[in-house]
Enzyme design. Sequence first.
Site, PDB file in Angstrom:
ATOM      1  N   ASP A  28      38.027 -30.591  19.772  1.00 32.80           N
ATOM      2  CA  ASP A  28      36.930 -30.759  18.815  1.00 32.80           C
ATOM      3  C   ASP A  28      36.598 -32.238  18.646  1.00 32.80           C
ATOM      4  O   ASP A  28      37.441 -33.015  18.217  1.00 32.80           O
ATOM      5  CB  ASP A  28      37.392 -30.148  17.472  1.00 32.80           C
ATOM      6  CG  ASP A  28      36.331 -30.212  16.391  1.00 32.80           C
ATOM      7  OD1 ASP A  28      35.169 -30.530  16.698  1.00 32.80           O
ATOM      8  OD2 ASP A  28      36.687 -29.930  15.227  1.00 32.80           O
ATOM      9  N   GLY A  29      35.364 -32.579  18.987  1.00 29.54           N
ATOM     10  CA  GLY A  29      34.887 -33.936  18.734  1.00 29.54           C
ATOM     11  C   GLY A  29      34.402 -34.632  19.990  1.00 29.54           C
ATOM     12  O   GLY A  29      35.160 -34.812  20.945  1.00 29.54           O
ATOM     13  N   GLY A  30      33.121 -34.946  20.007  1.00 31.69           N
ATOM     14  CA  GLY A  30      32.567 -35.724  21.127  1.00 31.69           C
ATOM     15  C   GLY A  30      32.445 -34.952  22.424  1.00 31.69           C
ATOM     16  O   GLY A  30      32.338 -35.553  23.493  1.00 31.69           O
TER      17      GLY A  30
ATOM     18  N   ASP B 266      32.996 -26.585   9.624  1.00 31.23           N
ATOM     19  CA  ASP B 266      33.769 -27.767   9.235  1.00 31.23           C
ATOM     20  C   ASP B 266      33.798 -27.913   7.724  1.00 31.23           C
ATOM     21  O   ASP B 266      32.780 -28.199   7.095  1.00 31.23           O
ATOM     22  CB  ASP B 266      33.165 -29.015   9.883  1.00 31.23           C
ATOM     23  CG  ASP B 266      33.482 -29.072  11.360  1.00 31.23           C
ATOM     24  OD1 ASP B 266      34.673 -29.003  11.704  1.00 31.23           O
ATOM     25  OD2 ASP B 266      32.539 -29.164  12.169  1.00 31.23           O
TER      26      ASP B 266
ATOM     27  N   PHE C 108      33.125 -36.698  10.635  1.00 31.80           N
ATOM     28  CA  PHE C 108      31.699 -36.771  10.953  1.00 31.80           C
ATOM     29  C   PHE C 108      31.414 -36.213  12.335  1.00 31.80           C
ATOM     30  O   PHE C 108      32.261 -36.305  13.229  1.00 31.80           O
ATOM     31  CB  PHE C 108      31.223 -38.229  10.901  1.00 31.80           C
ATOM     32  CG  PHE C 108      31.479 -38.877   9.576  1.00 31.80           C
ATOM     33  CD1 PHE C 108      30.596 -38.700   8.516  1.00 31.80           C
ATOM     34  CD2 PHE C 108      32.633 -39.624   9.366  1.00 31.80           C
ATOM     35  CE1 PHE C 108      30.854 -39.273   7.277  1.00 31.80           C
ATOM     36  CE2 PHE C 108      32.906 -40.192   8.132  1.00 31.80           C
ATOM     37  CZ  PHE C 108      32.009 -40.018   7.076  1.00 31.80           C
ATOM     38  N   GLY C 109      30.216 -35.668  12.479  1.00 26.99           N
ATOM     39  CA  GLY C 109      29.762 -35.272  13.807  1.00 26.99           C
ATOM     40  C   GLY C 109      29.221 -36.487  14.548  1.00 26.99           C
ATOM     41  O   GLY C 109      29.063 -37.568  13.968  1.00 26.99           O
TER      42      GLY C 109
ATOM     43  N   MET D 127      39.460 -29.385   6.714  1.00 32.56           N
ATOM     44  CA  MET D 127      39.832 -30.807   6.632  1.00 32.56           C
ATOM     45  C   MET D 127      39.927 -31.147   5.152  1.00 32.56           C
ATOM     46  O   MET D 127      39.109 -31.897   4.599  1.00 32.56           O
ATOM     47  CB  MET D 127      38.769 -31.657   7.354  1.00 32.56           C
ATOM     48  CG  MET D 127      38.830 -31.497   8.860  1.00 32.56           C
ATOM     49  SD  MET D 127      37.314 -32.029   9.682  1.00 32.56           S
ATOM     50  CE  MET D 127      36.348 -30.525   9.526  1.00 32.56           C
TER      51      MET D 127
ATOM     52  N   SER E 243      29.640 -26.265  16.571  1.00 33.25           N
ATOM     53  CA  SER E 243      30.017 -26.735  15.237  1.00 33.25           C
ATOM     54  C   SER E 243      28.762 -26.801  14.384  1.00 33.25           C
ATOM     55  O   SER E 243      27.865 -27.616  14.626  1.00 33.25           O
ATOM     56  CB  SER E 243      30.667 -28.121  15.328  1.00 33.25           C
ATOM     57  OG  SER E 243      30.613 -28.735  14.058  1.00 33.25           O
TER      58      SER E 243
ATOM     59  N   HIS F 254      37.604 -24.731  10.075  1.00 35.77           N
ATOM     60  CA  HIS F 254      38.436 -25.911  10.299  1.00 35.77           C
ATOM     61  C   HIS F 254      38.547 -26.633   8.952  1.00 35.77           C
ATOM     62  O   HIS F 254      37.597 -27.275   8.514  1.00 35.77           O
ATOM     63  CB  HIS F 254      37.747 -26.767  11.375  1.00 35.77           C
ATOM     64  CG  HIS F 254      38.388 -28.086  11.631  1.00 35.77           C
ATOM     65  ND1 HIS F 254      37.753 -29.096  12.336  1.00 35.77           N
ATOM     66  CD2 HIS F 254      39.613 -28.564  11.310  1.00 35.77           C
ATOM     67  CE1 HIS F 254      38.555 -30.144  12.422  1.00 35.77           C
ATOM     68  NE2 HIS F 254      39.683 -29.852  11.797  1.00 35.77           N
TER      69      HIS F 254
ATOM     70  N   GLY G  64      29.237 -30.054  18.439  1.00 37.41           N
ATOM     71  CA  GLY G  64      28.224 -30.084  17.379  1.00 37.41           C
ATOM     72  C   GLY G  64      26.950 -30.729  17.884  1.00 37.41           C
ATOM     73  O   GLY G  64      25.988 -30.059  18.274  1.00 37.41           O
TER      74      GLY G  64
ATOM     75  N   MET H 155      42.112 -32.758  17.786  1.00 37.00           N
ATOM     76  CA  MET H 155      40.932 -33.553  17.465  1.00 37.00           C
ATOM     77  C   MET H 155      40.750 -34.630  18.524  1.00 37.00           C
ATOM     78  O   MET H 155      41.701 -35.349  18.861  1.00 37.00           O
ATOM     79  CB  MET H 155      41.094 -34.239  16.095  1.00 37.00           C
ATOM     80  CG  MET H 155      41.025 -33.340  14.882  1.00 37.00           C
ATOM     81  SD  MET H 155      39.535 -32.349  14.747  1.00 37.00           S
ATOM     82  CE  MET H 155      38.231 -33.569  14.752  1.00 37.00           C
TER      83      MET H 155
ATOM     84  N   HIS I  99      32.036 -22.551  14.625  1.00 36.09           N
ATOM     85  CA  HIS I  99      33.009 -23.478  14.047  1.00 36.09           C
ATOM     86  C   HIS I  99      32.426 -24.046  12.750  1.00 36.09           C
ATOM     87  O   HIS I  99      31.348 -24.640  12.755  1.00 36.09           O
ATOM     88  CB  HIS I  99      33.279 -24.576  15.077  1.00 36.09           C
ATOM     89  CG  HIS I  99      34.301 -25.585  14.689  1.00 36.09           C
ATOM     90  ND1 HIS I  99      35.653 -25.434  14.973  1.00 36.09           N
ATOM     91  CD2 HIS I  99      34.185 -26.772  14.050  1.00 36.09           C
ATOM     92  CE1 HIS I  99      36.313 -26.489  14.536  1.00 36.09           C
ATOM     93  NE2 HIS I  99      35.444 -27.315  13.960  1.00 36.09           N
TER      94      HIS I  99
ATOM     95  N   MET J  30      35.094 -29.952   4.603  1.00 32.47           N
ATOM     96  CA  MET J  30      35.587 -31.308   4.272  1.00 32.47           C
ATOM     97  C   MET J  30      35.539 -31.531   2.762  1.00 32.47           C
ATOM     98  O   MET J  30      34.567 -31.135   2.114  1.00 32.47           O
ATOM     99  CB  MET J  30      34.734 -32.368   4.960  1.00 32.47           C
ATOM    100  CG  MET J  30      34.613 -32.194   6.465  1.00 32.47           C
ATOM    101  SD  MET J  30      33.755 -33.596   7.197  1.00 32.47           S
ATOM    102  CE  MET J  30      33.501 -32.977   8.870  1.00 32.47           C
TER     103      MET J  30
END
Length: 226
Positions: free
Chosen positions: A178-180, A37, A145-146, A70, A10, A68, A200, A139, A35, A39
């Site tokens: 996606d995320g963490g 992001d 936020f990353g 958002m 990301s 992606h 990310g 998600m 990826h 926003m």
Amino acid sequence: MTRKIKIGPSLLSADFANLALEVKKCEKGGADLLHCDIMDGHFVPNITIGPLIVEAIRPLTKLPLNCHLMIEKPEKYIEDFVKAGADMISVHVECQNHLHRTLNLIRSFNIKAGIAVNPLTPLDYAFEAAEYCDFILLMSVNPGFGGQKFINSSLKKCETLANFLAQNKLKHIDIEMDGGIKIKNVSKIVSAGANMLVSGSGIFEGDVIQNIKELRKQAESENGRL
Ligand code: DX5
Ligand code: ZN
């Protein structure tokens, strides 16, 4: 049957003053896609990049650009992202009244279409929309936020989706998470059924090339066990 593992750094966590270098490092590490992001400060609290930056990234690489979105009213901007060079676009189900129309619009440009689902949004949308999707993005943090902590209930949700896809002969659809996602937790994410892994901070904090390789190694060894 094991599925192809796809690693998607990301770029949100990349050094934007040196994007060309960061993209090259992703290629060297063996990333499968990038990826991006997007926003808008409305659907999510943060504002990031628009088609202009995607267009700037496009000539730097042949890797697929996975956008992606958002953003509210994503249907208004699909064509702009396609023109900028997106190869895959996902839209959030939470801000869509006409999901079918939007997915068809994305596919009408001969690129891959996906839906994105927030951590506590029920999977019903995914069940309903799966046949119109090339990938489904789950998600595992609240978008915006990353660097946030992985939400563990995403694993069970991912298993439920993977079972649904298997039972309905839809296993060609990628499950993107996606995320963490980090080297240390990627195994359980793969064993839950995700095969497209976005990371990310897990990739850009430290040695990008090594992090991608290690993420893949962990992911593929778990994939091989399944
Ligand atoms: C969050 C974004 C993610 C994020 C992932 O809203 O959609 O793609 O950048 O970053 P990490 O891996 O740091 O959670
Ligand atoms: Zn994302």
